[in-house]
Design an enzyme around this catalytic site. Structure first.
Site, PDB file in Angstrom:
ATOM      1  N   TYR A  31     -26.772   5.080 -63.883  1.00 14.73           N
ATOM      2  CA  TYR A  31     -27.780   4.228 -63.249  1.00 14.73           C
ATOM      3  C   TYR A  31     -29.174   4.662 -63.718  1.00 14.73           C
ATOM      4  O   TYR A  31     -29.597   5.793 -63.483  1.00 14.73           O
ATOM      5  CB  TYR A  31     -27.640   4.384 -61.736  1.00 14.73           C
ATOM      6  CG  TYR A  31     -28.482   3.504 -60.843  1.00 14.73           C
ATOM      7  CD1 TYR A  31     -29.284   2.485 -61.327  1.00 14.73           C
ATOM      8  CD2 TYR A  31     -28.453   3.699 -59.459  1.00 14.73           C
ATOM      9  CE1 TYR A  31     -30.026   1.696 -60.483  1.00 14.73           C
ATOM     10  CE2 TYR A  31     -29.193   2.906 -58.600  1.00 14.73           C
ATOM     11  CZ  TYR A  31     -29.991   1.913 -59.126  1.00 14.73           C
ATOM     12  OH  TYR A  31     -30.732   1.128 -58.273  1.00 14.73           O
ATOM     13  N   TYR A  77     -43.844   5.550 -56.101  1.00  8.53           N
ATOM     14  CA  TYR A  77     -42.462   5.162 -56.424  1.00  8.53           C
ATOM     15  C   TYR A  77     -41.884   6.088 -57.506  1.00  8.53           C
ATOM     16  O   TYR A  77     -40.742   6.551 -57.396  1.00  8.53           O
ATOM     17  CB  TYR A  77     -42.433   3.706 -56.892  1.00  8.53           C
ATOM     18  CG  TYR A  77     -41.050   3.119 -56.975  1.00  8.53           C
ATOM     19  CD1 TYR A  77     -40.468   2.497 -55.879  1.00  8.53           C
ATOM     20  CD2 TYR A  77     -40.299   3.181 -58.150  1.00  8.53           C
ATOM     21  CE1 TYR A  77     -39.192   1.964 -55.942  1.00  8.53           C
ATOM     22  CE2 TYR A  77     -39.028   2.652 -58.230  1.00  8.53           C
ATOM     23  CZ  TYR A  77     -38.481   2.040 -57.123  1.00  8.53           C
ATOM     24  OH  TYR A  77     -37.208   1.522 -57.193  1.00  8.53           O
ATOM     25  N   HIS A  83     -38.819   8.840 -57.115  1.00 12.41           N
ATOM     26  CA  HIS A  83     -37.605   8.750 -57.928  1.00 12.41           C
ATOM     27  C   HIS A  83     -37.391   9.957 -58.842  1.00 12.41           C
ATOM     28  O   HIS A  83     -36.331  10.094 -59.452  1.00 12.41           O
ATOM     29  CB  HIS A  83     -37.590   7.433 -58.703  1.00 12.41           C
ATOM     30  CG  HIS A  83     -37.145   6.296 -57.832  1.00 12.41           C
ATOM     31  ND1 HIS A  83     -37.989   5.692 -56.934  1.00 12.41           N
ATOM     32  CD2 HIS A  83     -35.935   5.711 -57.664  1.00 12.41           C
ATOM     33  CE1 HIS A  83     -37.330   4.763 -56.252  1.00 12.41           C
ATOM     34  NE2 HIS A  83     -36.080   4.751 -56.681  1.00 12.41           N
ATOM     35  N   TRP A 118     -34.366   3.375 -48.134  1.00  9.80           N
ATOM     36  CA  TRP A 118     -34.774   1.980 -48.367  1.00  9.80           C
ATOM     37  C   TRP A 118     -35.987   1.594 -47.513  1.00  9.80           C
ATOM     38  O   TRP A 118     -36.838   0.816 -47.947  1.00  9.80           O
ATOM     39  CB  TRP A 118     -33.600   1.024 -48.088  1.00  9.80           C
ATOM     40  CG  TRP A 118     -32.523   1.085 -49.137  1.00  9.80           C
ATOM     41  CD1 TRP A 118     -32.537   1.743 -50.335  1.00  9.80           C
ATOM     42  CD2 TRP A 118     -31.249   0.425 -49.079  1.00  9.80           C
ATOM     43  NE1 TRP A 118     -31.342   1.546 -51.013  1.00  9.80           N
ATOM     44  CE2 TRP A 118     -30.544   0.742 -50.266  1.00  9.80           C
ATOM     45  CE3 TRP A 118     -30.622  -0.398 -48.141  1.00  9.80           C
ATOM     46  CZ2 TRP A 118     -29.263   0.265 -50.540  1.00  9.80           C
ATOM     47  CZ3 TRP A 118     -29.334  -0.881 -48.417  1.00  9.80           C
ATOM     48  CH2 TRP A 118     -28.662  -0.552 -49.602  1.00  9.80           C
TER      49      TRP A 118
END
Lengths: 108, 108
Positions: B41, B18, B22, B79
């Site tokens: 963000y 993950y 990212h 996603w």
């Protein structure tokens, strides 16, 4: 500018008091936050036992600014009220109260 | 502008994947985030099993913008990769994936 994400625990029986206090933080405490180059500071609650904070530091000496904040008598009185409500998490670094979290993503 | 704080769980065995994903989010995914009026963000990790997000929404129809994002094929592919790594928390609202958190404090 440096962004911070932080986490701390909260004693659930103090949740209501903590939220109420933060709806009306003392003006001198807010003024010291601003004077110490903290901007865009938000705290979120996850349940009644966990807090997540986000803020932006716009100064050039974070350690010195935090020492200045810690030396402020009104901030000390505020912390004397808040800290017993908080429950710092395991795994935080030496000297931390709120644990600083690693950023895994940022997009402006 | 509306600020959001969010939380989600992460399967610890997928933490490294993950974080690596990212560090190099697909450009089309980032472009869609911007197009859907999300700004500033950030995602932070607490241990290997919890993520906190903070972002600012500058549009005037969050529901419509999120529907637009959800309809984007590249975002859907992203996603499809990310969601199995995530583990949504108990207590989130109906229809939420990331749980939106109540703000207990803000100071500009």
């Amino acid at each position: 500018m440096r962004r911070f994400g932080q986490v701390i625990g909260l004693h659930p029986d103090r949740y209501d008091e903590y939220v109420k206090a933060h709806a009306a933080v003392w003006p001198g405490v807010l003024a010291m936050i601003s004077a110490c180059n903290i901007r865009n500071y938000s705290i979120y609650a996850f349940g009644k036992d966990r807090l997540f904070a986000y803020f932006e530091y716009v100064g050039d000496d974070f350690t010195a600014d935090m020492a200045r904040m810690a030396a402020d008598p009104e901030t000390q009185r505020w912390w004397d009220w808040m800290m017993p409500m908080q429950d710092p998490v395991e795994g935080r670094a030496e000297g931390e109260w709120w644990m600083e979290l690693p950023e895994v993503f940022h997009h402006d």
